[in-house]
Each structure stands twice: as structure tokens, then as C-alpha cells.
Design an enzyme around this catalytic site. Structure first.
Site, mmCIF file in Angstrom:
data_model
loop_
_atom_site.group_PDB
_atom_site.id
_atom_site.type_symbol
_atom_site.label_atom_id
_atom_site.label_comp_id
_atom_site.label_asym_id
_atom_site.label_seq_id
_atom_site.Cartn_x
_atom_site.Cartn_y
_atom_site.Cartn_z
ATOM 1 N N HIS A 4 0.796 -1.237 0.000
ATOM 2 C CA HIS A 4 0.000 0.000 0.000
ATOM 3 C C HIS A 4 0.829 1.288 0.000
ATOM 4 C CE1 HIS A 4 -2.532 -3.208 1.749
ATOM 5 N NE2 HIS A 4 -3.427 -2.687 0.950
ATOM 6 N N GLY A 20 -5.186 10.750 10.623
ATOM 7 C CA GLY A 20 -6.111 9.909 9.864
ATOM 8 C C GLY A 20 -6.316 10.464 8.461
ATOM 9 N N ARG A 24 -4.559 16.331 5.995
ATOM 10 C CA ARG A 24 -3.864 16.892 7.168
ATOM 11 C C ARG A 24 -2.368 16.566 7.057
ATOM 12 N NH1 ARG A 24 -5.715 14.468 12.225
ATOM 13 N NH2 ARG A 24 -7.729 15.041 11.395
ATOM 14 N N ARG A 43 -3.865 4.993 -3.301
ATOM 15 C CA ARG A 43 -5.168 5.167 -2.631
ATOM 16 C C ARG A 43 -5.373 6.597 -2.106
ATOM 17 N NH1 ARG A 43 -7.879 0.191 -0.636
ATOM 18 N NH2 ARG A 43 -6.892 -1.491 -1.783
ATOM 19 N N ARG A 87 0.663 9.166 16.236
ATOM 20 C CA ARG A 87 -0.638 9.552 15.689
ATOM 21 C C ARG A 87 -0.972 10.974 16.128
ATOM 22 N NH1 ARG A 87 -5.710 9.424 14.148
ATOM 23 N NH2 ARG A 87 -7.372 9.599 15.698
ATOM 24 N N VAL A 88 -1.423 11.795 15.181
ATOM 25 C CA VAL A 88 -1.899 13.148 15.497
ATOM 26 C C VAL A 88 -3.335 13.225 14.991
ATOM 27 C CG1 VAL A 88 0.275 14.427 15.713
ATOM 28 C CG2 VAL A 88 -0.583 13.936 13.436
ATOM 29 N N GLY A 89 -4.281 13.000 15.901
ATOM 30 C CA GLY A 89 -5.658 12.806 15.470
ATOM 31 C C GLY A 89 -6.652 13.699 16.170
ATOM 32 N N SER A 90 -7.897 13.633 15.713
ATOM 33 C CA SER A 90 -8.980 14.337 16.393
ATOM 34 C C SER A 90 -9.765 13.336 17.240
ATOM 35 C CB SER A 90 -9.892 15.031 15.369
ATOM 36 O OG SER A 90 -10.488 14.085 14.513
ATOM 37 N N GLU A 179 -11.785 8.077 19.799
ATOM 38 C CA GLU A 179 -11.309 8.174 18.418
ATOM 39 C C GLU A 179 -11.346 6.758 17.843
ATOM 40 O OE1 GLU A 179 -8.607 5.908 19.162
ATOM 41 O OE2 GLU A 179 -7.211 7.156 18.008
ATOM 42 N N MET A 180 -10.642 6.499 16.734
ATOM 43 C CA MET A 180 -10.892 5.215 16.069
ATOM 44 C C MET A 180 -9.645 4.402 15.684
ATOM 45 S SD MET A 180 -14.113 6.432 13.705
ATOM 46 C CE MET A 180 -14.496 4.771 13.167
ATOM 47 N N GLU A 181 -8.451 4.783 16.165
ATOM 48 C CA GLU A 181 -7.244 4.068 15.695
ATOM 49 C C GLU A 181 -6.237 3.642 16.759
ATOM 50 O OE1 GLU A 181 -8.090 7.127 14.386
ATOM 51 O OE2 GLU A 181 -9.061 6.385 12.570
ATOM 52 N N SER A 203 -12.046 17.585 18.928
ATOM 53 C CA SER A 203 -12.732 18.258 17.819
ATOM 54 C C SER A 203 -14.210 18.457 18.104
ATOM 55 C CB SER A 203 -12.579 17.433 16.544
ATOM 56 O OG SER A 203 -13.071 16.119 16.770
ATOM 57 N N ASP A 204 -14.738 17.677 19.054
ATOM 58 C CA ASP A 204 -16.163 17.787 19.376
ATOM 59 C C ASP A 204 -16.400 17.176 20.759
ATOM 60 O OD1 ASP A 204 -15.631 15.429 17.366
ATOM 61 O OD2 ASP A 204 -17.227 14.754 18.699
ATOM 62 N N ARG A 217 -10.549 20.837 11.409
ATOM 63 C CA ARG A 217 -9.932 19.540 11.704
ATOM 64 C C ARG A 217 -8.753 19.265 10.776
ATOM 65 N NH1 ARG A 217 -15.078 15.826 13.645
ATOM 66 N NH2 ARG A 217 -16.253 17.618 14.316
HETATM 67 O O1 LIG Z 1 -8.881 13.051 12.742
HETATM 68 P P1 LIG Z 1 -8.494 11.618 12.619
HETATM 69 O O2 LIG Z 1 -7.043 11.411 12.808
HETATM 70 O O3 LIG Z 1 -8.977 10.975 11.331
HETATM 71 O O4 LIG Z 1 -9.225 10.859 13.833
HETATM 72 C C1 LIG Z 1 -10.615 10.796 14.102
HETATM 73 O O5 LIG Z 1 -11.428 11.286 13.049
HETATM 74 C C2 LIG Z 1 -12.017 10.218 12.282
HETATM 75 C C3 LIG Z 1 -13.509 10.292 12.398
HETATM 76 O O6 LIG Z 1 -13.999 11.508 11.931
HETATM 77 C C4 LIG Z 1 -11.447 8.927 12.876
HETATM 78 O O7 LIG Z 1 -10.323 8.553 12.119
HETATM 79 C C5 LIG Z 1 -11.091 9.364 14.283
HETATM 80 O O8 LIG Z 1 -10.144 8.583 14.927
HETATM 81 O O1 LIG Z 2 -13.806 9.112 16.340
HETATM 82 C C1 LIG Z 2 -14.204 10.222 16.677
HETATM 83 C C2 LIG Z 2 -13.480 11.403 16.429
HETATM 84 C C3 LIG Z 2 -13.989 12.603 16.824
HETATM 85 N N1 LIG Z 2 -15.170 12.620 17.443
HETATM 86 C C4 LIG Z 2 -15.882 11.494 17.693
HETATM 87 O O2 LIG Z 2 -16.979 11.549 18.254
HETATM 88 N N2 LIG Z 2 -15.379 10.325 17.298
#
Ligand SMILES: O=P(O)(O)O[C@H]1O[C@H](CO)[C@@H](O)[C@H]1O
Ligand SMILES: O=c1cc[nH]c(=O)[nH]1
Length: 232
Positions: A4, A20, A24, A43, A87-90, A179-181, A203-204, A217
Site C-alpha cells: 500500500h 487519519g 492533514r 489510494r 498519531r496526530v488525530g482528532s 477516536e478510532m485508531e 474536535s467535538d 480539523r
Molecule cells: O482526525 P483523525 O485522525 O482521522 O481521527 C478521528 O477522526 C475520524 C472520524 O472523523 C477517525 O479517524 C477518528 O479517529
Molecule cells: O472518532 C471520533 C473522532 C472525533 N469525534 C468522535 O466523536 N469520534
């Protein structure tokens, strides 16, 4: 070249920042790196290598969710020799005192993802941050006078949960945000004995319903990037 990632060996630095969102990644490279060069477009998952204060550093998008970041983390480590994955995420706040734009260091990641149940035959594995990177991030934030919070976070397989109220259980147990990772990233890093840390910007808020815009974001979460850049 891996499945990939189209970079040649040696084109990716030992330290890689991992947002993510691939846009960004582009913004980070163009805003903070000296002489950024794009090493991946497969991708649309943009990746760049440049230098920061003269030291080599890379940044690459991971996509959303544990399976996506797990693929990129695996290939970065096993094919390109990456040693520090940041990781630098929201993230969404689970606590009243964790406000929009606050920065959270993820010490550990609870999760509803099935990956580790699969991997450890139903037993629990506790994915945790690299102590070395965590300590360095805390010191950097102090030096730069950037306020941080740190603790357990939640890595979810869902962005849109069927039961919105389900977050309250995690909130009660002191989990700071969602978050998700991160659980995936920390697990892959542990498997290969390399360092990982997630630095998140709120972010929220699930508590108050406030949210930032998509544009914010993509480009405005500077504080966490300023910390991450010093970890190379
Ligand atoms: O801003 P990123 O790094 O993508 O992280 C958060 O934002 C995404 C969801 O909007 C998910 O990937 C979550 O983990
Ligand atoms: O995964 C995420 C990221 C930002 N805000 C959420 O509610 N979920």
C-alpha cells in the site's frame, strides 16, 4: 515498495507522524517541514518526508479505523524500518472538563474493536503508549507552555453508535475521549517492539454537542503538531 506504499527503501524517516486524514498530512508537511517530498499517492493516502530543525521526519495519512491504521503501521515498520509512530488525530470528548481544542495524550486505549480478542483468544490485551515518547511529549509540552491532559482513551469501531448514550459507561470509568485508531496502533507497535504515541485534539464533545468544522480539523490543530515534531 510495499502493498500500500510506493516509497523506495530509505525514503521514509524513522519517525512518522500519522494523522487519519491524508490532507492533514499534506498540510503538516507543507506548513512545518523543510523540503517536503511526497513518497506516496497510492489510494490517495498521501505521505511526505522532509526535515524539521534539520532532522529527517515523515508524515502519512492512515485512513479511519483500526484495520486501516494497522495496515499502514505494519508496512511502515516491517518494510521501511520505522521506529517512532506518532498519531496526530482528532477525538470526541467524554468528559465535561475535556474541552474543544484540548490536547490529550493517550496513555492507554480501551476499545470495542475485535482485533485483540481475535489475537489473544478472548483474553484482554492493554494497548499502551511508549513511555519514552510519552515522557518526551510531556516535557515538550511543558517547555512550549502547551497545556495537555493524559489518560485512558477509547478506540471505537463506530463513529455513529446505535446507542449514543453508551459513551456514559466509559465516561464514568474516567475514559477521556473517543477516536478510532489508537488501540490498533499501540498493538502493532508492541508486536514489533517499536514506539507509538497518540496525541489527540478534541474536535467535538459528546457531553455538550459542540463541534469544530471539517476545515478546522484539517488545518488548525497546531499545538499537537508542535509537540509531535519535537519527538523525532
Ligand atoms: O482526525 P483523525 O485522525 O482521522 O481521527 C478521528 O477522526 C475520524 C472520524 O472523523 C477517525 O479517524 C477518528 O479517529
Ligand atoms: O472518532 C471520533 C473522532 C472525533 N469525534 C468522535 O466523536 N469520534
Amino acid at each position: 515498495m510495499s502493498v500500500h506504499i510506493e516509497a523506495k527503501k530509505g525514503e521514509i524517516a524513522e519517525t512518522v507522524l500519522l494523522p487519519g486524514d491524508p490532507l492533514r498530512a499534506k498540510w503538516i508537511a507543507e506548513t512545518f517541514f523543510e523540503n517536503p517530498i511526497c513518497f506516496n499517492k497510492i489510494r490517495g493516502m498521501l505521505g511526505f518526508t522532509g526535515t524539521y530543525k534539520g532532522k529527517p521526519i515523515s508524515v502519512m495519512g492512515t485512513g479511519m479505523g483500526v484495520p486501516s491504521i494497522s495496515i499502514y503501521a505494519h508496512e511502515l515498520i516491517t518494510e521501511y524500518g520505522v521506529k517512532n509512530l506518532i498519531r496526530v488525530g482528532s477525538a470526541g470528548s467524554y468528559q465535561t472538563e475535556i474541552k474543544i481544542r484540548d490536547i490529550v495524550l493517550a496513555m492507554a486505549a480501551s476499545s470495542n474493536s475485535g482485533i485483540n480478542e481475535l489475537r489473544f483468544g478472548g483474553a484482554d490485551f492493554a494497548p499502551t503508549a511508549s513511555f519514552e515518547l510519552f515522557q518526551k511529549a510531556v516535557e515538550t509540552a511543558k517547555t512550549k507552555n502547551i497545556k495537555i491532559k493524559a489518560g485512558n482513551i477509547f478506540t471505537s469501531d463506530e463513529f455513529y453508535a446505535d446507542d449514543f448514550e453508551s459513551y456514559k459507561k466509559w465516561s464514568k470509568f474516567g475514559v477521556l475521549c473517543v477516536e478510532m485508531e489508537t488501540a490498533g496502533l499501540y498493538t502493532i507497535a508492541a508486536k514489533h517492539n517499536v514506539n507509538a504515541l497518540s496525541i489527540l485534539t478534541i474536535s467535538d464533545s459528546l457531553v455538550t454537542g459542540e463541534r469544530t468544522t471539517s476545515a478546522e480539523r484539517e488545518t488548525t490543530f497546531k499545538g499537537m503538531i508542535e509537540i509531535a515534531l519535537e519527538l523525532a
